[in-house]
Scaffold this motif. Structure first.
Motif, PDB file in Angstrom:
ATOM      1  N   PHE A   1      10.356  -2.722   5.239  1.00 56.96           N
ATOM      2  CA  PHE A   1       9.769  -1.408   3.949  1.00 56.96           C
ATOM      3  C   PHE A   1      11.068  -1.118   3.142  1.00 56.96           C
ATOM      4  O   PHE A   1      10.452  -1.420   1.784  1.00 56.96           O
ATOM      5  N   MET A   2      12.437  -1.944   3.022  1.00 55.78           N
ATOM      6  CA  MET A   2      13.302  -1.954   2.308  1.00 55.78           C
ATOM      7  C   MET A   2      12.785  -3.239   0.791  1.00 55.78           C
ATOM      8  O   MET A   2      12.491  -3.542  -0.056  1.00 55.78           O
ATOM      9  N   GLY A   3      12.294  -5.077   1.662  1.00 57.32           N
ATOM     10  CA  GLY A   3      11.475  -5.445   0.862  1.00 57.32           C
ATOM     11  C   GLY A   3       9.952  -4.979   0.245  1.00 57.32           C
ATOM     12  O   GLY A   3      10.014  -5.095  -1.075  1.00 57.32           O
ATOM     13  N   MET A   4       8.857  -4.539   0.879  1.00 60.89           N
ATOM     14  CA  MET A   4       8.560  -3.599   0.349  1.00 60.89           C
ATOM     15  C   MET A   4       8.369  -2.687  -0.595  1.00 60.89           C
ATOM     16  O   MET A   4       7.721  -2.535  -1.539  1.00 60.89           O
ATOM     17  N   GLY A   5      10.204  -2.108  -0.687  1.00 66.86           N
ATOM     18  CA  GLY A   5       9.892  -1.612  -1.434  1.00 66.86           C
ATOM     19  C   GLY A   5      10.218  -1.402  -2.775  1.00 66.86           C
ATOM     20  O   GLY A   5      10.057  -1.269  -3.756  1.00 66.86           O
ATOM     21  N   ILE A   6      11.188  -2.623  -2.924  1.00 68.76           N
ATOM     22  CA  ILE A   6      11.798  -3.168  -4.017  1.00 68.76           C
ATOM     23  C   ILE A   6      11.168  -4.932  -4.565  1.00 68.76           C
ATOM     24  O   ILE A   6      11.575  -4.946  -5.577  1.00 68.76           O
ATOM     25  N   LEU A   7      10.573  -5.264  -3.977  1.00 62.45           N
ATOM     26  CA  LEU A   7      10.446  -6.398  -4.256  1.00 62.45           C
ATOM     27  C   LEU A   7       9.124  -6.420  -5.119  1.00 62.45           C
ATOM     28  O   LEU A   7       9.155  -7.401  -6.915  1.00 62.45           O
ATOM     29  N   PRO A   8       8.305  -5.455  -5.350  1.00 65.78           N
ATOM     30  CA  PRO A   8       7.112  -5.837  -5.685  1.00 65.78           C
ATOM     31  C   PRO A   8       7.927  -5.494  -7.737  1.00 65.78           C
ATOM     32  O   PRO A   8       6.967  -5.972  -8.309  1.00 65.78           O
ATOM     33  N   PHE A   9       8.685  -4.507  -7.715  1.00 64.18           N
ATOM     34  CA  PHE A   9       9.488  -4.765  -8.892  1.00 64.18           C
ATOM     35  C   PHE A   9      10.067  -5.885  -9.277  1.00 64.18           C
ATOM     36  O   PHE A   9      10.456  -6.242 -10.816  1.00 64.18           O
ATOM     37  N   LEU A  10      10.020  -6.843  -9.077  1.00 62.13           N
ATOM     38  CA  LEU A  10      10.509  -8.270  -9.270  1.00 62.13           C
ATOM     39  C   LEU A  10       9.355  -9.642  -9.212  1.00 62.13           C
ATOM     40  O   LEU A  10       9.394 -10.401  -9.479  1.00 62.13           O
ATOM     41  N   GLY A  11       8.217  -8.781  -9.460  1.00 59.86           N
ATOM     42  CA  GLY A  11       7.358 -10.107  -9.422  1.00 59.86           C
ATOM     43  C   GLY A  11       7.154 -10.856 -10.604  1.00 59.86           C
ATOM     44  O   GLY A  11       6.847 -11.836 -10.531  1.00 59.86           O
ATOM     45  N   SER A  12       7.375 -10.059 -11.650  1.00 60.43           N
ATOM     46  CA  SER A  12       7.664 -10.579 -12.742  1.00 60.43           C
ATOM     47  C   SER A  12       8.100 -11.179 -13.509  1.00 60.43           C
ATOM     48  O   SER A  12       8.478 -11.848 -14.400  1.00 60.43           O
TER      49      SER A  12
ATOM     50  N   TRP B   1       0.681  -0.985   0.371  1.00 66.71           N
ATOM     51  CA  TRP B   1      -0.154   0.188  -0.307  1.00 66.71           C
ATOM     52  C   TRP B   1       1.080   1.416  -0.407  1.00 66.71           C
ATOM     53  O   TRP B   1       0.056   2.254  -0.098  1.00 66.71           O
ATOM     54  N   LEU B   2       2.343   1.222   0.625  1.00 67.44           N
ATOM     55  CA  LEU B   2       2.591   2.492   0.103  1.00 67.44           C
ATOM     56  C   LEU B   2       3.725   2.526  -1.194  1.00 67.44           C
ATOM     57  O   LEU B   2       4.281   1.386  -1.742  1.00 67.44           O
ATOM     58  N   GLN B   3       3.791   3.469  -1.373  1.00 62.83           N
ATOM     59  CA  GLN B   3       4.491   3.577  -2.144  1.00 62.83           C
ATOM     60  C   GLN B   3       5.989   4.041  -2.053  1.00 62.83           C
ATOM     61  O   GLN B   3       6.496   3.009  -1.117  1.00 62.83           O
ATOM     62  N   THR B   4       6.312   3.263  -3.275  1.00 62.81           N
ATOM     63  CA  THR B   4       8.199   3.063  -3.007  1.00 62.81           C
ATOM     64  C   THR B   4       8.723   3.757  -3.007  1.00 62.81           C
ATOM     65  O   THR B   4       9.243   3.591  -1.671  1.00 62.81           O
TER      66      THR B   4
ATOM     67  N   CYS C   1       8.368   3.676   0.909  1.00 65.29           N
ATOM     68  CA  CYS C   1       9.529   2.705   1.655  1.00 65.29           C
ATOM     69  C   CYS C   1      11.056   2.347   1.766  1.00 65.29           C
ATOM     70  O   CYS C   1      11.531   2.438   2.809  1.00 65.29           O
ATOM     71  N   LEU C   2      11.583   2.946   0.901  1.00 63.38           N
ATOM     72  CA  LEU C   2      12.595   3.639   0.948  1.00 63.38           C
ATOM     73  C   LEU C   2      13.218   4.460   1.453  1.00 63.38           C
ATOM     74  O   LEU C   2      14.333   4.082   2.619  1.00 63.38           O
ATOM     75  N   ILE C   3      12.104   5.412   1.661  1.00 67.13           N
ATOM     76  CA  ILE C   3      12.833   6.618   2.830  1.00 67.13           C
ATOM     77  C   ILE C   3      13.323   5.852   4.211  1.00 67.13           C
ATOM     78  O   ILE C   3      13.555   6.371   4.999  1.00 67.13           O
TER      79      ILE C   3
END
Length: 985
Positions: A249-260, A194-197, A200-202
């Protein structure tokens, strides 16, 4: 973002985090301690340590992300990961064995039962998490992200906030920590963040920085609050709340980009990461690496090691990729797709039923293995030191691995037979019946000789008819009936319940693997060898000095294999060609000095070594008294001639060993513990074998029984005997007589044949006479008139013992008459004849005596050396003056040389000094009942005191070391001395 870029990022991320996990788990075993003051070095290292610890929770979240969509195959993945854990653990054990020569059976248990033993907690948390993926769908996905994070903060934050650990997170090393982090990663894979990338990274950056700052300032806070640095490292772990939130938060920030990413790509990365997790937490590898890092921990070397480990993980992943493409794996995934727990259990149940014949066979092997310990422990009590244990309880609870190892031997034998015949019942019942026959035979031998069956006795099968004659009628009848029933059962089961065979390739593999397993026994006793190391780690303790105790602790099958690999003797310090030349010169000089007063030569002498089976005065046994003296005439001869007691290395058996020592002058106590019988294990394989008979122009061996026992034909030939008189040989045993109902030819027969050979072959001959009359058994009622020698006393515990002693003593009375008659006969000869008459060991019938208390007496037999009238007129002595009260059989060559006043070579000169200056040598007579098996050499004084080599005087120790060097050279070494004619000819 392109697909290739995503793959590159995922590879880099997994490699980096796996490396951090390896580093943090392995390198930071080195304590980062702070005692007196805060230094810049400590501050920098604590920051560095904190950075590496940030990687572990993120690593677990990413592992959960990679496997989060495997709900339908969760149990397949869990089982595969468990197998990967087992195989990886074994592989690491092999690597450690190769490089460090160490092995841990505990690590094998750890991988097989990680949950029960609480080992590999993080990896176990991943396996549990896989099994819980469906619950993630049912419950966790219904919660909001805020709720999920609150749950995570509560679960992982309590230790950080309150210093308590109710959920066993164990500073980020516990199973629950691995489970929670893995499941959170699985949720990220299945639930939209639900949080923007950017946010999450901040947040991750803030949490990571907070974690590092807290750890930087904690030493100062600890000192201000407590006045010391006791809490300086309180938050310096992977389970600290800021580190967990950084990973979240690091996982929530970067992992969605690797979902595909493709599913196969995710699975390969997961395999790589999981292998790394196992290596990072392996309990055998960690201590070795800690020791390495403490000694040499420069940054380049540490990095090189981590890179090497990552390379090994890549190789392991490649192997898993290959296995994933096999038909077996594909079939398993197809069958278990969508399986729930009940489906898994049903599938396992069907597999068990499908293979129940093999499982029942394994259970049968375990039962046979367990029962074997009872067969070699007749009273069902095992005595170790001062403790006595019930054999069943002791093996089951103290040495369960021995049950499995002996069962494995039975299974390997079954595999060979099944592989060759492809018939289930022939293999199963055949092995079971064979094992029972073997165990019963073990029980019989233990009852008679207090020792198990050993490889050196396989040669006895050549004399199977004679062995059967020694067995009791009930045993023979029972054996025949049992064998008939066994064969009938096999035929019936093969016809009534035929079982399907297996493919030829499987059969070849079974036979090959089983043969490879058995071949390992050839290396079991190679000190510091890999197989030896594994054997010790498994708990195998052969106890060569006490074979019966070894069989009782290890099982008779394993103890048998322990004795396959034999070493002659350890190389004494200083052994070399130059040293042997020095000793040859030394003792050749001693020989020259002795020969100045010696007038006779061996070529003019006739010498007889007369080994009298079990000859020993029962009246000398503590607690035994006979109504009449059965050897009164022999004692009269002993009183007037060289005589005394001989220290035997056997009790109830070991004839061949005593014979070997008397002929060679070498003591079996110097040999390796794995060489119990030189006649069968050593002499047949020697290039040259020195024996006393080689000093004579003619030599013969006479044994009025079957000649195949203890490889005598081969041994005598190697020793250089031209003739061997025994039953069935071309050199006939004549004048055959037996006494009453005895199956053995009597001593009168033995001496009649010796006298005949003496007369036929003239001067310059040696005769080795081994009698058979007084051989066991003693409970058959062979003789009439045994009441005359009725035994009484505290050691005569029952009527059976009394009857056996009386029967044995009656046999001695016939020996007494035969010896006196032979002495009269050789006194009539007009040539020099000298006889060394000695008993080899006591009979094993004195059950009322304690070996630890009476061991020396129970290993003392009677001997005398008699020179006939002609010999005494031509220089032979009647009585020797030096060291004759208690001697060893290896003293006889030197003693007969002195008795006959014959010239000696360098070797006999050495034996003369050994006889004169050292106490009698043997194995420890108080160590065990039989003592056919070698302990450290013991020296026994005339007063019965047992000395260790280090208790000898310095001069005696030097002489004994010379003797050891000579024995090693003649038996296990280069045989330099046998090429020196002055020393050995």
């Amino acid at each position: 973002m392109s697909h290739k870029l995503k793959e590159a990022i995922s590879i880099t991320l997994v490699l980096l985090l796996t490396g951090l996990v390896l580093f943090s788990q392995q390198y930071w075993q080195i304590d980062l301690s702070l005692e007196k003051s805060i230094t810049n070095k400590y501050s920098y290292l604590s920051l560095f340590k904190g950075i590496t610890f940030l990687g572990k929770p993120l690593f677990l979240i990413i592992l959960g992300f990679l496997l989060g969509n495997e709900t339908n195959l969760r149990y397949v993945r869990a089982i595969k990961f468990w197998l990967v854990m087992v195989v990886t653990s074994i592989s690491l054990q092999v690597i450690i064995l190769y490089f460090d020569n160490s092995f841990s059976i505990s690590e094998l248990y750890n991988s097989l039962l990680p949950l029960l033993r609480n080992t590999y907690p993080l990896a176990s948390g991943v396996i549990v998490g896989l099994c819980c993926l469906k619950k993630v769908d049912e419950y966790s996905l219904k919660l909001s992200w805020r709720q999920l994070i609150i749950v995570l903060v509560v679960a992982t934050g309590l230790p950080s906030i309150f210093g308590q650990d109710p959920f066993a997170m164990n500073d980020g090393n516990g199973l629950t920590f691995g489970l929670v982090m893995f499941l959170f990663g699985a949720i990220v894979a299945r639930k939209k963040v639900w949080l923007q990338t950017k946010r999450c990274l901040i947040l991750a950056t803030i949490m990571g920085a907070s974690y590092l700052l807290i750890n930087y300032w904690m030493p100062y806070i600890s000192y201000d609050v407590h006045g010391n640095y006791s809490t300086a490292g309180r938050f310096l772990n992977s389970g600290a709340l800021p580190a967990v939130l950084f990973a979240v938060f690091m996982g929530m920030g970067i992992l969605p980009f690797l979902g595909s990413l493709a599913r196969t790509w995710k699975l390969r990365l997961a395999d790589f990461a999981y292998l790394g997790l196992i290596c990072a937490t392996n309990s055998s590898l960690l201590p070795i690496l800690k020791h390495h890092f403490e000694k040499n921990s420069t940054a380049p070397q540490v990095m090189l090691l981590i890179i090497a480990e990552l390379g090994g993980l890549a190789l392991g992943t490649l192997m898993l990729v290959v296995l994933a493409r096999t038909a077996v794996n594909k079939r398993l995934e197809e069958q278990w797709l969508g399986y729930d727990l009940i489906d898994v259990l049903d599938s396992l149940k069907s597999k068990v039923l499908e293979n129940k014949r093999y499982l029942l066979g394994i259970l049968g092997a375990v039962a046979l293995s367990y029962s074997s310990f009872f067969f070699v422990t007749p009273n069902l009590e095992l005595t170790i030191g001062k403790m006595t244990h019930d054999i069943g309880e002791y093996i089951l609870f103290a040495r369960p691995m021995m049950i499995w190892l002996n069962a494995l031997i039975i299974i390997a034998l079954w595999c060979i037979i099944f592989g060759l015949t492809n018939r289930y019942w022939v293999s199963t019942l055949g092995v079971a019946i064979s094992m029972l026959v073997l165990f019963v035979t073990e029980n019989i031998k233990v009852g008679i000789r207090n020792e198990p069956i050993l490889p050196s006795e396989i040669v006895m099968l050549k004399a199977i008819n004679e062995l059967l004659h020694m067995a009791t009628t009930p045993v023979l009848v029972g054996g025949a009936v049992g064998l008939g029933l066994g064969i009938s059962s096999i035929v019936y089961m093969e016809r009534k319940y035929p079982q399907p065979g297996i493919k030829w390739l499987t059969r070849v593999v079974l036979v090959a693997v089983s043969c490879l397993f058995f071949s390992s026994s050839l290396f079991l006793n190679h000190n510091k060898g890999k197989i030896h190391t594994v054997s010790l780690a498994l708990g195998n303790d052969p106890i060569f000095y006490n074979q019966l105790l070894g069989a009782q602790q290890n099982g008779p099958l394993l103890q048998f294999l322990d004795n396959v690999d034999t070493q002659v003797m350890e190389k004494p310090a200083g052994y070399s060609q130059a040293k042997m030349a020095e000793l040859a010169n030394k003792y050749n000089g001693v020989a020259q000095k002795l020969n100045q007063t010696r007038t006779n030569n061996w070529q003019d002498q006739s010498i007889i070594f007369s080994l009298s089976e079990s000859f020993a005065d029962p009246n000398r046994v503590p607690g035994v008294s006979l109504a009449h003296n059965p050897i009164k005439q022999i004692q009269g001869i002993m009183a007037k001639n060289t005589s005394g007691l001989m220290l035997s290395s056997g009790y109830g058996g070991g004839t061949a060993n005593i014979e070997y020592m008397s002929l060679t002058g070498l003591t079996v106590a110097n040999f390796s513990a794995t060489l119990p019988t030189p006649y069968t294990q050593l002499v047949p394989f020697q290039k040259q074998a020195w024996s006393f008979n080689q000093l004579f122009a003619k030599s013969a061996a006479i044994h009025p029984y079957e000649g195949v026992f203890y490889s005598r034909p081969t041994t005598y030939k190697k020793f250089g005997f031209e003739r061997f008189y025994h039953l069935g040989s071309k050199y006939k045993i004549t004048d055959q007589e037996k006494i009453d109902r005895s199956p053995y030819l009597d001593d009168k027969t033995a001496f009649a044949n010796a006298l005949r050979v003496l007369k036929e072959r003239g001067n310059g001959q040696f005769i080795n006479l081994v009698s058979m009359q007084n051989h066991f058994p003693y409970d058959k009622g062979y003789y009439d008139g045994t009441k005359k020698y009725r035994a009484t006393g505290s050691a005569v515990t029952d009527e059976t013992t009394a009857d056996m002693i009386a029967d044995f003593a009656t046999g001695l009375s016939y020996t007494d008459k035969a010896v006196v008659n032979f002495i009269k006969q050789i006194d009539k000869l007009n040539r020099p004849v000298t006889i060394v008459f000695y008993g080899d060991h006591l009979p094993g019938i004195y059950s009322g005596n304690n070996m630890k208390k009476d061991g020396v007496v129970l290993h003392e037999t009677d001997y005398f050396i008699y020179s006939n009238k002609y010999a005494r007129k031509h220089g032979a002595k009647t009585k020797l003056a030096k060291a004759t009260g208690l001697v060893a059989p290896n003293d006889f060559p030197a003693m007969v040389a002195e008795q006959t006043n014959s010239k000696v070579n360098g070797y006999l000169a050495l034996l003369t000094k050994v006889k004169d200056e050292l106490p009698a040598m043997s194995t420890n007579p108080k160590m065990n009942a039989t003592n056919n098996y070698n302990t450290m050499v013991s020296f026994v004084t005339k007063q019965g005191k047992i000395l260790k080599p280090e208790q000898l005087t310095k001069k005696q120790q030097e002489l004994y070391h010379d003797y050891q060097l000579v024995q090693y050279d003649m038996t296990a070494g280069k045989q330099y001395l046998l090429k020196n004619k002055d020393f050995s000819k």
